[in-house]
Design a protein around this motif. Structure first.
Motif, PDB file in Angstrom:
ATOM      1  N   ARG A 355     -72.326   4.641 -63.415  1.00 14.05           N
ATOM      2  CA  ARG A 355     -73.194   3.550 -62.970  1.00 14.05           C
ATOM      3  C   ARG A 355     -72.890   2.283 -63.762  1.00 14.05           C
ATOM      4  O   ARG A 355     -72.792   1.183 -63.186  1.00 14.05           O
ATOM      5  N   TYR A 359     -71.480  -1.264 -62.082  1.00 17.85           N
ATOM      6  CA  TYR A 359     -72.147  -2.545 -62.278  1.00 17.85           C
ATOM      7  C   TYR A 359     -71.235  -3.523 -63.021  1.00 17.85           C
ATOM      8  O   TYR A 359     -71.033  -4.672 -62.592  1.00 17.85           O
ATOM      9  N   ASP A 432     -78.789  -3.510 -63.613  1.00 20.06           N
ATOM     10  CA  ASP A 432     -79.476  -3.428 -62.324  1.00 20.06           C
ATOM     11  C   ASP A 432     -80.447  -4.590 -62.153  1.00 20.06           C
ATOM     12  O   ASP A 432     -80.488  -5.248 -61.103  1.00 20.06           O
ATOM     13  N   THR A 435     -78.426  -7.841 -61.592  1.00 20.40           N
ATOM     14  CA  THR A 435     -77.795  -7.995 -60.278  1.00 20.40           C
ATOM     15  C   THR A 435     -78.823  -8.150 -59.168  1.00 20.40           C
ATOM     16  O   THR A 435     -78.507  -8.689 -58.105  1.00 20.40           O
ATOM     17  N   ARG A 436     -80.059  -7.697 -59.390  1.00 14.96           N
ATOM     18  CA  ARG A 436     -81.105  -7.911 -58.385  1.00 14.96           C
ATOM     19  C   ARG A 436     -81.409  -9.397 -58.199  1.00 14.96           C
ATOM     20  O   ARG A 436     -81.920  -9.806 -57.142  1.00 14.96           O
ATOM     21  N   ARG A 441     -76.586  -8.716 -52.685  1.00 16.09           N
ATOM     22  CA  ARG A 441     -76.743  -7.305 -53.019  1.00 16.09           C
ATOM     23  C   ARG A 441     -77.168  -6.534 -51.776  1.00 16.09           C
ATOM     24  O   ARG A 441     -78.315  -6.128 -51.620  1.00 16.09           O
TER      25      ARG A 441
END
Length: 469
Positions: A355, A359, A432, A435-436, A441
């Protein structure tokens, strides 16, 4: 010192395999199945009476080769081994019997760890096994074998003719293999302690017309027996940094430290989604106690995963670093064995740091430098503890309390590994959240998720000349 990565589409997990005694008549299964690229058959050979303790990363799937597989690791006598793909010329591949019969790369790596007390003995074991039982292959392999005094490159060739050759590496040599290979060698191998080979190694090439001693040219193994499209296995190589460039970059770091070799192994020009794990091991003449033999292992590609320290004295690997179903062969078509439900319920380090990789590699110019600095800082903290941990364990052993030493090594290694996993969850969560906040996305529409090419990499803007870190 030896470093390397795995290059398989498979799950990977850490194993510390204890020494074992076997009763007379015990057999072990070797070979490849009919599903291999060059179909083969499984068979049994005798197991020795005693096998040594060793450490490895195991994995579950490669081209019809039965699991669990290994590329190598290190044993209690500080014999370290790595397997590397090394293609043979097409004529050798074509003449390989169907079905083929022999020991394959994983069998040889495992047996060297089980039986070899020195690197030279490891080479001799490989040669003897091939002479007795043959070599099964998908096209050719090398094994890099080392101990505190010397290293050896062993090239096992396709063809079913028992062809192999080995070249000794001295204390100041640097060798990078991907693909593996050997260049010029003398033809009087029997009289040269720096080389070993099968009895037919030179004569078979002459018989096939691939080498003419009357021409006065040196015997270049790559040119005679290797893939004829590769003239120099160091240039350009397969990754985005050639083996030759990697060797030069490594020499430039001299005197080399474990941290330096970790940096080379995690270079984003050579480590990507192909790389199932990372390993770095230092071999020392004064590290005489088997419990204190250690190896640094990254649970998946080290470009985005930390190297954790493990000793052979560690008595238990945490479930989070043991086998899980993520990327394991047949997981999509079978249910979980109930005996493993507790293990499968735990977090899996391989999945966590995948993960992080996905990312970080999605925007490596912005995200990878931060991840790399956290990983290297974590490793530096671990290195700072090694002196007191090993000194304390050694004192316990010298006082006669080996079990206490093993409990200390196990506690430190497993606690540190769990801290690494916690850090991985934190990094993944932070990335996470970051990147939100960015546009775009959304999953691609109508696209196939599975591919063999291209694979995820962490190169800034895709430029191999500008590594993100």
């Amino acid at each position: 010192m030896m470093g390397g990565t795995g290059e398989e589409v498979s799950s990977h997990w850490l194993e510390i395999v204890p020494a074992r005694d076997y009763p007379p008549g015990t057999m072990m299964r070797v070979g490849v199945t009919g599903d291999a690229v060059i179909p083969g058959e499984l068979f049994e050979i005798p197991q020795v009476a005693h096998t040594f303790r060793y450490m490895q990363m195991a994995y579950s799937d490669f081209e019809g080769f039965p699991a669990p597989l290994t590329n190598g690791g290190v044993n209690e006598h500080q014999v370290a081994v790595r397997d590397v793909w090394a293609p043979s010329r097409s004529e050798l591949v074509a003449m390989t019997p169907r079905p083929q019969r022999g020991l394959q790369y994983s069998d040889l790596a495992r047996i060297v760890m089980e039986r070899a007390r020195t690197a030279r003995e490891g080479v001799e074991i490989i040669g003897d096994l091939i002479a007795r039982h043959g070599f099964a292959t998908y096209g050719g392999n090398t094994h890099l074998i080392a101990d505190p005094d010397e290293g050896w490159v062993v090239w096992e060739l396709a063809g079913g003719k028992g062809l192999w050759v080995a070249e000794r590496l001295g204390p100041d040599d640097v060798r990078v293999l991907y693909p593996g290979g050997i260049g010029e060698i003398p033809t009087d191998i029997a009289d040269n302690s720096d080389y070993m080979a099968s009895d037919n190694f030179i004569s078979f090439a002459i018989e096939q017309g691939w080498y003419d001693p009357a021409a006065g040219k040196p015997f270049n193994v790559q040119h005679v027996y290797g893939d004829q499209d590769i003239r120099d296995y160091r240039e350009p190589g397969i990754k985005l940094m050639s083996p030759g460039d990697m060797e030069r970059a490594t020499r430039a770091m001299a005197p080399l430290t474990e941290a330096d070799l970790m940096a080379r192994v995690r270079d984003p020009r050579v480590v990507d989604d192909d790389s199932g794990y990372g390993q770095v091991v230092s071999l020392h003449r004064d590290r005489t106690d088997p419990d204190l033999v250690r190896m640094w292992v990254a649970p998946t590609g080290s470009v985005a995963a930390p190297f954790n320290v493990w000793w052979l004295g560690v008595t238990q690997v945490p479930m989070e670093y043991a086998a899980h179903r993520y990327l394991t062969k047949d997981a999509a078509s079978t249910f979980l064995n109930p005996d493993f439900q507790m293990q499968e319920a735990t977090r899996f380090a391989g999945r966590t740091f995948k993960r992080v990789m996905y990312y970080a590699c999605s925007a490596p110019d912005r995200l990878l430098p931060v991840v790399t600095s956290m990983l290297t800082a974590f490793e530096a903290e671990t290195r700072g503890d090694l002196d007191w941990v090993e000194r304390s364990a050694r004192k316990m052993i010298e006082s006669g309390d080996r079990e206490a030493a093993r409990r200390l090594l196990t506690y430190y290694a497993t606690s540190r590994a769990m801290s690494a996993l916690d850090m991985g969850d934190t990094i993944a969560g932070a990335l996470d959240a970051y990147t939100r906040l960015l546009p775009g996305r959304t999953p691609p529409q109508g696209a196939e998720m599975n591919t063999m090419d291209p694979t995820v990499n962490c190169l800034a803007d895709g430029d191999p000349d500008v590594p993100a870190n």
